[in-house]
Design an enzyme around this catalytic site. Structure first.
Site, PDB file in Angstrom:
ATOM      1  N   ASP A 142      -2.631  -7.889  -5.462  1.00 26.73           N
ATOM      2  CA  ASP A 142      -3.004  -6.680  -4.738  1.00 26.73           C
ATOM      3  C   ASP A 142      -3.378  -5.562  -5.711  1.00 26.73           C
ATOM      4  O   ASP A 142      -2.875  -5.531  -6.831  1.00 26.73           O
ATOM      5  CB  ASP A 142      -1.795  -6.243  -3.898  1.00 26.73           C
ATOM      6  CG  ASP A 142      -2.189  -5.316  -2.770  1.00 26.73           C
ATOM      7  OD1 ASP A 142      -3.398  -5.156  -2.534  1.00 26.73           O
ATOM      8  OD2 ASP A 142      -1.284  -4.762  -2.121  1.00 26.73           O
TER       9      ASP A 142
ATOM     10  N   CYS B 105       0.798  -1.240   0.000  1.00 24.92           N
ATOM     11  CA  CYS B 105       0.000   0.000   0.000  1.00 24.92           C
ATOM     12  C   CYS B 105       0.831   1.292   0.000  1.00 24.92           C
ATOM     13  O   CYS B 105       0.581   2.169  -0.828  1.00 24.92           O
ATOM     14  CB  CYS B 105      -0.979   0.017   1.163  1.00 24.92           C
ATOM     15  SG  CYS B 105      -1.404  -1.571   1.840  1.00 24.92           S
TER      16      CYS B 105
ATOM     17  N   HIS C  13      -8.388  -0.734  -0.700  1.00 22.58           N
ATOM     18  CA  HIS C  13      -7.442  -1.859  -0.729  1.00 22.58           C
ATOM     19  C   HIS C  13      -8.260  -3.071  -1.149  1.00 22.58           C
ATOM     20  O   HIS C  13      -9.305  -3.320  -0.563  1.00 22.58           O
ATOM     21  CB  HIS C  13      -6.890  -2.177   0.655  1.00 22.58           C
ATOM     22  CG  HIS C  13      -6.218  -1.036   1.348  1.00 22.58           C
ATOM     23  ND1 HIS C  13      -4.862  -0.963   1.507  1.00 22.58           N
ATOM     24  CD2 HIS C  13      -6.721   0.066   1.945  1.00 22.58           C
ATOM     25  CE1 HIS C  13      -4.555   0.127   2.178  1.00 22.58           C
ATOM     26  NE2 HIS C  13      -5.660   0.775   2.465  1.00 22.58           N
TER      27      HIS C  13
ATOM     28  N   HIS D 213      -4.835  -1.185  -5.466  1.00 23.90           N
ATOM     29  CA  HIS D 213      -5.414  -0.069  -4.734  1.00 23.90           C
ATOM     30  C   HIS D 213      -6.123   0.830  -5.718  1.00 23.90           C
ATOM     31  O   HIS D 213      -5.560   1.185  -6.752  1.00 23.90           O
ATOM     32  CB  HIS D 213      -4.327   0.691  -3.972  1.00 23.90           C
ATOM     33  CG  HIS D 213      -3.702  -0.151  -2.907  1.00 23.90           C
ATOM     34  ND1 HIS D 213      -2.535  -0.847  -3.104  1.00 23.90           N
ATOM     35  CD2 HIS D 213      -4.132  -0.470  -1.656  1.00 23.90           C
ATOM     36  CE1 HIS D 213      -2.255  -1.534  -2.005  1.00 23.90           C
ATOM     37  NE2 HIS D 213      -3.205  -1.335  -1.115  1.00 23.90           N
TER      38      HIS D 213
ATOM     39  N   LYS E 106     -14.719  -3.522   6.483  1.00 21.95           N
ATOM     40  CA  LYS E 106     -14.264  -4.204   5.261  1.00 21.95           C
ATOM     41  C   LYS E 106     -15.232  -5.282   4.835  1.00 21.95           C
ATOM     42  O   LYS E 106     -15.948  -5.856   5.665  1.00 21.95           O
ATOM     43  CB  LYS E 106     -12.851  -4.739   5.476  1.00 21.95           C
ATOM     44  CG  LYS E 106     -12.735  -6.169   5.927  1.00 21.95           C
ATOM     45  CD  LYS E 106     -11.280  -6.565   6.093  1.00 21.95           C
ATOM     46  CE  LYS E 106     -11.238  -7.730   7.078  1.00 21.95           C
ATOM     47  NZ  LYS E 106      -9.978  -8.286   7.378  1.00 21.95           N
TER      48      LYS E 106
ATOM     49  N   ARG F 225       6.327 -11.360   5.611  1.00 20.48           N
ATOM     50  CA  ARG F 225       5.884 -11.102   6.985  1.00 20.48           C
ATOM     51  C   ARG F 225       6.535 -12.114   7.911  1.00 20.48           C
ATOM     52  O   ARG F 225       6.615 -13.290   7.593  1.00 20.48           O
ATOM     53  CB  ARG F 225       4.356 -11.178   7.102  1.00 20.48           C
ATOM     54  CG  ARG F 225       3.706  -9.977   6.444  1.00 20.48           C
ATOM     55  CD  ARG F 225       2.218  -9.927   6.613  1.00 20.48           C
ATOM     56  NE  ARG F 225       1.668  -8.985   5.629  1.00 20.48           N
ATOM     57  CZ  ARG F 225       0.380  -8.887   5.332  1.00 20.48           C
ATOM     58  NH1 ARG F 225      -0.501  -9.665   5.932  1.00 20.48           N
ATOM     59  NH2 ARG F 225      -0.022  -8.025   4.431  1.00 20.48           N
TER      60      ARG F 225
ATOM     61  N   GLN G  89       0.807 -11.229  -3.366  1.00 17.98           N
ATOM     62  CA  GLN G  89      -0.618 -10.907  -3.369  1.00 17.98           C
ATOM     63  C   GLN G  89      -1.074 -10.501  -4.762  1.00 17.98           C
ATOM     64  O   GLN G  89      -0.301  -9.958  -5.536  1.00 17.98           O
ATOM     65  CB  GLN G  89      -0.881  -9.717  -2.434  1.00 17.98           C
ATOM     66  CG  GLN G  89      -0.522  -9.972  -0.989  1.00 17.98           C
ATOM     67  CD  GLN G  89      -0.646  -8.704  -0.159  1.00 17.98           C
ATOM     68  OE1 GLN G  89      -0.208  -7.637  -0.584  1.00 17.98           O
ATOM     69  NE2 GLN G  89      -1.234  -8.828   1.016  1.00 17.98           N
TER      70      GLN G  89
HETATM   71 ZN   LIG Z   1      -3.376  -2.131   0.735  1.00 16.80          ZN
END
Ligand SMILES: [Zn+2]
Ligand SMILES: [Zn+2]
Length: 673
Positions: free
Chosen positions: A409, A360, A542, A411, A496, A389, A407
């Site tokens: 991912d 992010c 996100h 945004h 979320k 992580r 991910q």
């Molecule tokens: Zn994010």
């Protein structure tokens, strides 16, 4: 004259009862059916024993087996006590320690009597028998408040040194509860916070099974004595238990680690804890999946970026991760190690950097380059972002729970007036992706504001409503989609949406999420120029559909039990010969299939065809194409499909090439053609 308490019930009614009354009294007053069905009580929100007297006016809700979550937890905790009592009945001198409920049952840690070795699986049937006897005796479970020292003295007298040690570490001055199982002198006693059912007879003696024994250190510390931990699974009734056992058996057959080995997809090893070594066949699945996702994102108006693995600690400070998330990050000193043989390799004086745990902040930094006008929004920025992580070793599990993961991912930077449309479109995209990947069922849940949170109630009202409206606009706030709101489960900065897949054997996996965030754009001072010429904050959505490639491929393996649809199968076909005279023909066939874009291997080994069939079935190859002398002469092949009982089907080579090439087209491309 005794005091009267006002007890209000969920239906809005109210009853007045004298001091000393219990929830059981109210259940009995309502009716004998409820008196029998009531397992425990929720008093002012807290789960309590049904026989525990009210302490004042209260809100009461009776818990029955229909309140499955509460009932299961109570029952599992009771089974743990029954286990401990049974073990002490059978093996005098065994000491008790702790025994909590777990996700599917319970365990209890025991210190075996001196001279007796640890418990083993062979002990379990006898213990199960004794547990059934304890249940049959229908012993009342009675809550008592004791003084700390009295508890200690009691356990010292009865030879329970672990319990005697533990009780003295509980805060002084707070009431300590002991549970008595049965009446009279020799009642079995345990130090326990409760709550419990009214008696052991409330348990179904056919609803549990002891599953295994393992070692565990007293209080998890390797410096302490090793205890025997006995695990069990426990349910409300026999039917639930049987279903669970079938599920376990089925899950073991589908275990992605086992299938990953059989199909030669990946491996893990000590030297790279929680990071996957993808073998060629496993990485083929990854590549197909990634290519598929990339096509879907491209056509949904996303742009793809790639951002740094390592960023300076100062950047993580600005984004807030250094404060809240540091223990999950791998920290790397920005320093060239000394090459001297002696002495510290690192001075410890270099600036600190960290491997990104999420993408992010880096995406906000891209957004902030240059000036963005309101006309350019929404900006949908995607990254197949590799993150790290720092999960403890014990928490790692195959490729499902890892330390290095990628991910899917993205945004979405948007204006507030665009949010509902963006979230609705995301819901549509996600729906179509899940169906393409073979998942027909998934549930959508809205995680609402937690107790600890940033922002005003007004802001939370608004952001929760946006998510609600968007799902409704997508036509999915319905029972069919398992629509449910989860109070208290949102992140501290925003509510979320969660998307939970149901797999082929009924397990659920939370994979997709979307979340509207104003905190990070604020912290990193991201803005766009509005229609009014002023600076405004964008909202940042996100979102992820698969979650991570590692875990999602793990789920795919277990969902399909390794039998991937043709487009995802790493090896789509093997051409296997019956006789060596067909070798040349087999290679010709394989070449034609490859030319049509299929992933094909040949098996020309001098082995019996049944042996070859077995081996390729274990490797889950979807199409086995058998050729012998006759097929070579006639230009045909005999097709055996994985897992199909049908007899093999004879096709001409041309027919086969056309049919398989068509079948192997990924689902999104099939729609285009
Ligand atoms: Zn994010
Ligand atoms: Zn207990």
């Amino acid at each position: 004259m005794s005091k009267m308490f006002k007890i209000s019930l969920p239906d809005g009614s109210m009853r007045e009862v004298p001091e000393g009354s219990t929830p059981a009294d109210i259940a009995a007053a309502i009716g004998p059916g409820l008196a029998k069905a009531a397992l425990a009580a929720r008093v002012d929100g807290e789960v309590r024993d049904i026989m525990r007297p009210f302490e004042g006016d209260a809100q009461l809700a009776l818990i029955t087996s229909r309140d499955e979550k509460d009932a299961l937890e109570l029952v599992r905790h009771d089974f743990a006590h029954v286990l401990a009592e049974a073990v002490q009945n059978l093996y005098p001198g065994t000491q008790i320690t702790f025994g909590p409920a777990t996700d599917d049952g319970f365990y209890y840690d025991f210190a075996p009597a001196p001279g007796r070795g640890p418990f083993t699986d062979e002990d379990l049937p006898a213990i199960e028998e004794e547990m059934r006897r304890v249940i049959a005796r229908d012993e009342p479970l009675i809550r008592e408040e004791w003084q700390r020292e009295d508890v200690r003295d009691f356990f010292r007298r009865t030879g329970e040194s672990f319990k005697a040690e533990w009780v003295m570490e509980l805060p002084e001055g707070e009431p300590i509860t002991m549970y008595r199982s049965g009446l009279g002198e020799n009642a079995w006693m345990d130090l326990c916070r409760g709550p419990h059912l009214a008696s052991t007879g409330k348990l179904d003696p056919q609803a549990f099974k002891l599953t295994r024994v393992s070692g565990a250190y007293w209080r998890g510390d390797p410096k302490n004595p090793m205890l025997s931990r006995i695990y069990g699974t426990a349910w409300l009734n026999r039917k639930q238990l049987q279903e669970h056992l079938v599920r376990l058996e089925e899950a073991a057959k589908r275990d992605h680690r086992k299938i990953g080995r059989e199909m030669d997809l990946f491996h893990l090893q000590e030297e790279a804890q929680g990071s996957v070594f993808w073998h060629p066949k496993g990485y083929l699945i990854w590549r197909e999946l990634e290519a598929y996702m990339r096509r879907r994102l491209d056509s949904a108006g996303y742009t793809e970026v790639k951002t740094p693995q390592l960023m300076d600690a100062r950047q993580w400070e600005r984004s807030g991760h250094w404060g809240k998330y540091r223990e999950n990050m791998f920290v790397v000193p920005d320093e060239i190690p000394s090459t001297e043989d002696e002495g510290p390799v690192l001075s410890g004086e270099g600036d600190l950097m960290a491997l990104k745990p999420m993408n992010c902040p880096a995406h906000v930094l891209i957004f902030k380059q240059g000036i963005t006008s309101y006309r350019e929004l929404p900006i949908r920025m995607a990254e197949f972002g590799c993150c790290h992580r720092n999960e403890p070793h014990g928490a790692l599990h195959g490729i499902m729970r890892v330390r290095q993961f990628t991910q899917d991912d993205a945004h979405i930077f948007a204006r507030e007036d665009q949010l509902i449309d963006e979230i609705r479109e995301f819901c549509d995209l996600l729906d179509s992706v899940y169906r393409d990947l073979g998942f027909e069922n998934y549930a959508i849940k809205l995680a609402l504001r937690p107790d600890q949170r940033f922002g005003s109630d007004e802001e939370w009202d608004k952001s929760e409503q946006i998510l609600r409206d968007a799902v409704a606009a997508a036509g999915r706030a319905t029972q069919e989609f398992g629509w449910e709101e989860l109070p208290g489960e949102g992140a501290f900065y925003a509510p979320k949406l969660e998307f939970h897949l149901t797999d082929a054997i009924g397990r659920t996996w939370q994979v997709g999420t979307i979340q509207a965030d104003t905190v990070l754009p604020d912290r990193l001072d991201a803005n766009y120029i509005g229609e009014d010429g002023e600076k405004h904050r964008p909202v940042m959505l996100h979102r992820a559909i698969l979650g991570t490639f590692e875990r999602f491929i793990g789920i795919l393996i277990e969902h399909h039990a390794g039998k991937f649809p043709l487009w995802l199968a790493p090896v789509q076909a093997v051409v296997a010969t019956i006789v060596s005279e067909a070798d040349g023909y087999a290679q010709e066939v394989a070449a034609k299939l490859r030319a049509a874009g299929l992933r094909v291997e040949t098996d020309l080994r001098n082995e019996k065809i049944n042996y070859k069939v077995r081996e390729h079935s274990l490797a889950k190859v979807p199409l086995l194409l058998v050729v012998g002398k006759r097929e070579a002469e006639e230009g045909t092949l005999a097709v055996r499909r994985l897992g199909s009982d049908e007899h093999q089907k004879v096709m001409s080579v041309e027919e086969a090439v056309a049919a398989f090439a068509e079948e192997a087209v990924p689902p999104d491309l099939k729609r285009v053609n």
